[in-house]
Design a protein around this motif. Structure first.
Motif, short mmCIF file in Angstrom:
data_model
loop_
_atom_site.label_atom_id
_atom_site.label_comp_id
_atom_site.label_asym_id
_atom_site.label_seq_id
_atom_site.Cartn_x
_atom_site.Cartn_y
_atom_site.Cartn_z
N SER A 108 36.26 -22.92 158.08
CA SER A 108 36.06 -22.28 156.63
C SER A 108 35.03 -21.29 156.69
CB SER A 108 36.00 -23.09 155.12
OG SER A 108 35.06 -23.80 155.46
N ASN A 109 33.49 -21.52 157.64
CA ASN A 109 32.10 -21.36 157.75
C ASN A 109 31.23 -21.27 158.69
OD1 ASN A 109 30.59 -23.13 155.96
ND2 ASN A 109 31.77 -23.00 154.81
N ASN A 110 29.84 -20.76 159.24
CA ASN A 110 29.30 -21.39 160.15
C ASN A 110 28.86 -22.84 159.93
OD1 ASN A 110 28.40 -19.83 158.55
ND2 ASN A 110 26.31 -19.35 159.12
N HIS A 111 28.76 -23.04 158.90
CA HIS A 111 28.17 -24.14 159.04
C HIS A 111 28.91 -25.54 159.23
CE1 HIS A 111 23.64 -23.47 157.30
NE2 HIS A 111 24.47 -21.93 156.86
N CYS A 229 29.56 -17.11 152.15
CA CYS A 229 28.21 -15.90 152.69
C CYS A 229 29.87 -15.41 153.86
CB CYS A 229 27.89 -17.03 154.01
SG CYS A 229 28.83 -18.48 155.21
N LEU A 230 28.86 -14.79 155.26
CA LEU A 230 29.14 -13.76 155.82
C LEU A 230 30.86 -14.61 156.30
CD1 LEU A 230 26.71 -11.11 157.42
CD2 LEU A 230 28.68 -10.77 155.48
N GLY A 231 32.31 -14.13 156.71
CA GLY A 231 33.36 -14.71 156.75
C GLY A 231 33.39 -15.81 156.54
N SER A 249 33.85 -24.90 149.50
CA SER A 249 32.74 -23.60 149.95
C SER A 249 32.88 -22.66 149.43
CB SER A 249 31.80 -23.69 151.63
OG SER A 249 30.70 -25.16 151.95
N SER A 250 32.82 -22.08 148.00
CA SER A 250 33.26 -21.35 147.82
C SER A 250 32.60 -20.72 146.86
CB SER A 250 34.41 -21.41 147.36
OG SER A 250 35.82 -21.44 147.83
N SER A 251 32.26 -19.56 146.23
CA SER A 251 31.05 -19.32 145.74
C SER A 251 31.80 -18.27 144.92
CB SER A 251 29.99 -18.45 146.25
OG SER A 251 28.85 -18.31 144.95
N MET A 252 31.32 -18.11 143.20
CA MET A 252 32.65 -16.65 142.08
C MET A 252 30.96 -15.95 141.71
SD MET A 252 34.74 -19.51 140.08
CE MET A 252 35.34 -18.14 138.80
N LEU A 253 29.92 -16.16 142.58
CA LEU A 253 28.73 -15.50 142.43
C LEU A 253 28.54 -14.00 142.66
CD1 LEU A 253 26.11 -18.27 142.49
CD2 LEU A 253 27.01 -16.43 140.23
N ALA A 254 28.19 -12.81 142.66
CA ALA A 254 28.50 -11.81 143.29
C ALA A 254 26.82 -11.30 144.06
CB ALA A 254 27.86 -10.71 141.89
N THR A 255 27.31 -11.98 145.19
CA THR A 255 26.28 -12.20 146.42
C THR A 255 26.53 -10.94 147.73
OG1 THR A 255 26.98 -13.84 146.99
CG2 THR A 255 25.58 -14.24 145.98
N HIS A 256 25.96 -11.38 148.72
CA HIS A 256 26.26 -9.90 149.99
C HIS A 256 27.96 -10.22 150.42
CE1 HIS A 256 24.18 -13.21 152.15
NE2 HIS A 256 25.19 -13.08 152.56
N PRO A 257 28.50 -11.78 150.17
CA PRO A 257 29.90 -11.22 151.08
C PRO A 257 30.87 -11.02 150.03
CG PRO A 257 29.11 -13.62 150.72
CD PRO A 257 28.22 -12.79 149.84
N TRP A 356 33.37 -6.89 156.29
CA TRP A 356 32.70 -8.42 155.48
C TRP A 356 31.89 -8.62 154.41
CZ3 TRP A 356 36.87 -11.68 158.10
CH2 TRP A 356 37.35 -11.43 159.10
N LEU A 357 31.27 -7.56 153.97
CA LEU A 357 30.09 -7.36 153.11
C LEU A 357 30.94 -7.07 151.32
CD1 LEU A 357 27.33 -5.55 154.61
CD2 LEU A 357 27.45 -8.00 154.29
N SER A 358 30.74 -7.36 150.56
CA SER A 358 30.38 -6.63 149.15
C SER A 358 31.39 -5.33 148.83
CB SER A 358 29.71 -7.20 148.14
OG SER A 358 28.08 -6.86 147.94
N ASP A 359 31.42 -5.28 148.26
CA ASP A 359 31.62 -3.56 148.15
C ASP A 359 30.51 -3.30 147.70
OD1 ASP A 359 34.90 -3.63 147.84
OD2 ASP A 359 34.65 -3.93 146.09
N ALA A 360 29.17 -3.52 147.17
CA ALA A 360 28.26 -3.00 146.61
C ALA A 360 26.85 -2.34 148.19
CB ALA A 360 27.24 -3.97 145.91
N LYS A 361 27.60 -3.46 149.06
CA LYS A 361 26.94 -3.42 150.63
C LYS A 361 27.82 -2.60 151.25
CE LYS A 361 23.12 -6.75 149.80
NZ LYS A 361 22.28 -6.10 150.03
N GLN A 362 28.52 -2.75 150.97
CA GLN A 362 29.34 -1.84 151.67
C GLN A 362 29.01 -0.16 151.36
OE1 GLN A 362 33.81 -2.17 152.68
NE2 GLN A 362 33.42 -4.85 152.57
N SER A 363 29.15 -0.09 149.98
CA SER A 363 28.78 1.98 150.08
C SER A 363 27.81 1.87 150.81
CB SER A 363 28.44 1.72 148.24
OG SER A 363 27.86 0.81 148.06
N ARG A 364 26.53 1.51 150.70
CA ARG A 364 26.01 1.56 151.51
C ARG A 364 25.74 2.27 152.83
NH1 ARG A 364 20.40 -0.13 149.11
NH2 ARG A 364 19.25 -0.30 151.49
#
Length: 645
Positions: A108-111, A229-231, A249-257, A356-364
């Motif tokens: 599910s994640n790299n860790h 996290c990414l991926g 290991s899921s998140s509902m916060l608006a971060t970079h993934p 694999w990034l959020s829309d905000a990061k992809q737009s950059r």
């Protein structure tokens, strides 16, 4: 045929945030994650590349058991005892499941993949492994960094020699009872080599979000974004008549993934929930704000800041937030160092996985700009990356400064050297952001400590409040959670409104699912034995009763005749725990056998070989190896107590 599809879930992991489960369904064994318990590194003495007078002068500790011949095996400081050897790793449980029978591993994640080289290179696993491309690459970086830190450290004290992993497992039993919180001391191993890690990772097949992956047995698995996290991903497992969701290991916060995907995991039959935050009362935004203020205060006083961290994940958010804050506060001339054997690779990977990034990061990316600002900081020289604390860093090093480096346990890596160098200056500060480690325990070998230490856990994973809200939204029919998640503390417990079962290490949960109809073929030999008789009913011609075996392969059913000598009939009766133990000891000469209770279930445990579980009128026998002789003895013991009708 109308058949139930019972499933069994085996828990191999010790802690909920370091998961490892095996789901058995449709004659298929699926492993979810294989995390290492890195928290166990805190039991060892720190080691670095240079000699440490302080660590070498720590008091020797001798256990009460006088069989320990080496007086240098343990060291003591501020009521903590440490094993004086290179840090070793605590694996998931390896005796409950035969790894050669596991068909597939879903990461599910790299860790959650750091134990993979043990499984593929040492435990005879031969199945398939799936995870996303970013998870695979960041898992590689984590393994490379850990191998570099642990396998190439110079012993800083006159350390004792541990001859084997088995010797170490025995040594762990001598730690004081307050520290030996671990009843499973047989799973300690030396860290794998980098060659083993590379060979293991070659066996991993990268997949994309929402990619449908068919498995044998008519099962299909689908990875969906978890937002951590990414991926990182959650897994959907679809069988013929049921849908199982693994949420970890899921998140509902608006971060970079990419954000948490909810559509595909809604209204599932069974949900396995794990990997919630270890700091439920610490909101990441608030922690980042306090951390930035503390960094500014330290730099204002001329001190240095040490931030022990992993080489991915939250690191990118920390760099973006802290460096932006320093620029706003007028500290743009303060050097920021990132020291890791994989520093350059980690920062580069963050910029190449735009999809694999959020829309905000992809737009950059389409401007075009780098999705993370650290790319610009590196190019301008504001952020400097180095492999180690010696060499090129010595020529550019200046203070005061901010340093990101590993390992967050403070047991290996450049963080150990910097702690020793800075510990006596009260102007310096060490900031802990990883909630998986007890920071007071991490600091214990370095006491007395003049430098300041603060704990600001930045963990975007779901807290219990958000998890409860998510469960109401997803509405699973059944829920399986770690036993630790059901407690009396309102802010540290789940309050599920659906059917819920708990699970813990070395336990097995039977999952009842709805029955479904299946098509089945009939063996020609069995068909010739049938004698159809007329049936007095509308639209019914003839029918025949049948007694046969059901053979199931790759989710295809075949009715076959019983072998010669089959007596038929059904078993009736009730097992007696006391009589079973007595028979196994006296008649079958199995001496290491005892009774246990697990909730309402009664267990008969035969050493580490088998468990007979009696629950709700059902008897289940779990074997931990392929000892056919033992299986025959246990079967005979059980059958002798039952009546064949």
């Amino acid at each position: 045929l109308v058949l139930a599809e019972p499933m069994e879930l085996y828990c191999l992991g010790d802690k909920p945030w370091q998961p490892c489960y095996v789901l058995k369904t449709n004659e298929l064994s699926i492993m979810f994650d294989c995390a290492l318990d890195l928290n166990g590194m805190l039991k060892f003495l720190p080691h670095s590349l240079v000699y440490s007078l302080h660590l070498s002068s720590l008091s020797k500790w001798q256990p009460k058991d006088s069989t320990i011949s080496s007086p240098n095996m343990f060291r003591e400081n501020v009521d903590h005892v440490f094993v004086n050897s290179m840090p070793m790793m605590k694996l998931p449980e390896i005796g409950l499941v035969d790894f050669s029978t596991v068909d597939v591993i879903l990461i599910s994640n790299n860790h959650s993949m750091l134990a993979l080289p043990y499984i593929t290179e040492q435990l005879n696993f031969k199945g398939q492994i799936y995870t996303t491309e970013p998870c695979l690459q960041y898992g590689r970086l984590l393994m490379e960094e850990l191998c570099e830190y642990v396998n190439q450290q110079v012993m800083t004290t006159s350390s004792a020699v541990v001859n084997s992993d088995q010797d170490l497992s025995q040594l762990m039993r001598f730690l004081p009872s307050t520290q030996d919180d671990d009843e499973y001391t047989n799973v300690w191993r030396s860290l794998y080599s980098m060659e083993e890690a590379r060979e293991s990772l070659l066996k991993v097949e990268p997949v994309a979000y929402l990619q449908r992956i068919p498995l044998c047995g008519g099962v299909e698995v689908v990875p969906v974004s978890s937002g951590f996290c990414l991926g990182s991903c959650n897994w959907l497992v679809k069988t013929t008549h049921s849908k199982v969701c693994y949420i970890s290991s899921s998140s509902m916060l608006a971060t970079h993934p990419q954000p948490l995907e909810k559509t595909y995991v809604t209204s599932c039959d069974v949900m396995i929930l794990s990997g919630l935050t270890e700091a439920p009362m610490a909101h990441p935004d608030a922690m980042l704000g306090e951390m930035c203020g503390r960094i500014a205060h330290t730099l204002h006083n001329g001190g240095n800041v040490l931030i022990p961290c992993y080489p991915s994940g939250v690191l990118y958010d920390l760099l973006e937030c802290i460096m932006g804050y320093l620029d706003m506060q007028g500290f743009s001339a303060i050097p920021v160092y990132y020291i890791s054997p994989v520093a350059n690779s980690s920062l580069a990977h963050a910029n190449i996985y735009a999809e694999w990034l959020s829309d905000a990061k992809q737009s950059r990316v389409y401007l075009p700009e780098a999705p993370f600002p650290h790319d610009g900081y590196v190019k301008s020289g504001r952020l400097k990356c180095f492999n180690t604390t010696h060499g090129e860093l010595c020529q550019q090093y200046s203070t005061p400064c901010v340093v990101f480096t590993g390992h967050p346990s403070l047991r290996c890596g450049s963080a150990v050297h910097l702690m020793e160098a800075w510990r006596t200056n009260a102007n310096n500060t060490v900031l802990f952001t990883e909630p998986d480690f007890d920071y007071l325990h991490a600091l214990a070998p370095f006491q007395p400590l003049s430098m300041k230490a603060f704990y600001f856990p930045v963990d975007p994973r779901l807290n219990f409040q958000n998890a409860n809200r998510l469960l109401k939204e997803l509405k699973p029919k059944q829920l399986i959670v770690p036993e630790a998640y059901i407690s009396t503390a309102h802010d540290k417990t789940l309050l599920p409104e659906m059917q819920c079962q708990t699970i813990k290490r070395c336990s097995v949960v039977t999952i009842a699912t709805e029955t479904g109809s299946h098509d089945a073929g009939m063996d020609p030999q069995l068909a010739r034995q049938l004698v159809p008789k007329p049936v007095v009913a509308k639209d019914v011609g003839s029918a025949s009763s049948i007694t046969c075996l059901i053979e199931r392969r790759d989710n295809h059913m075949t009715l076959k005749p019983h072998p010669p000598g089959y007596a038929g009939g059904k078993l009736w009766g009730k097992l007696s725990i006391d009589k079973t133990i007595q028979m196994l000891k006296e008649e079958y000469n199995i001496l290491d056998v005892h009774a246990e209770t697990d909730g309402e279930d009664q267990l008969v445990r035969l050493a580490n070989a088998a468990i007979i579980r009696l629950s709700n009128g059902t008897t289940t026998i779990h074997y931990m190896n392929d000892d056919t002789k033992l299986r025959g003895l246990v079967q005979d013991c059980v059958l002798r107590q039952l009546i064949q009708l």
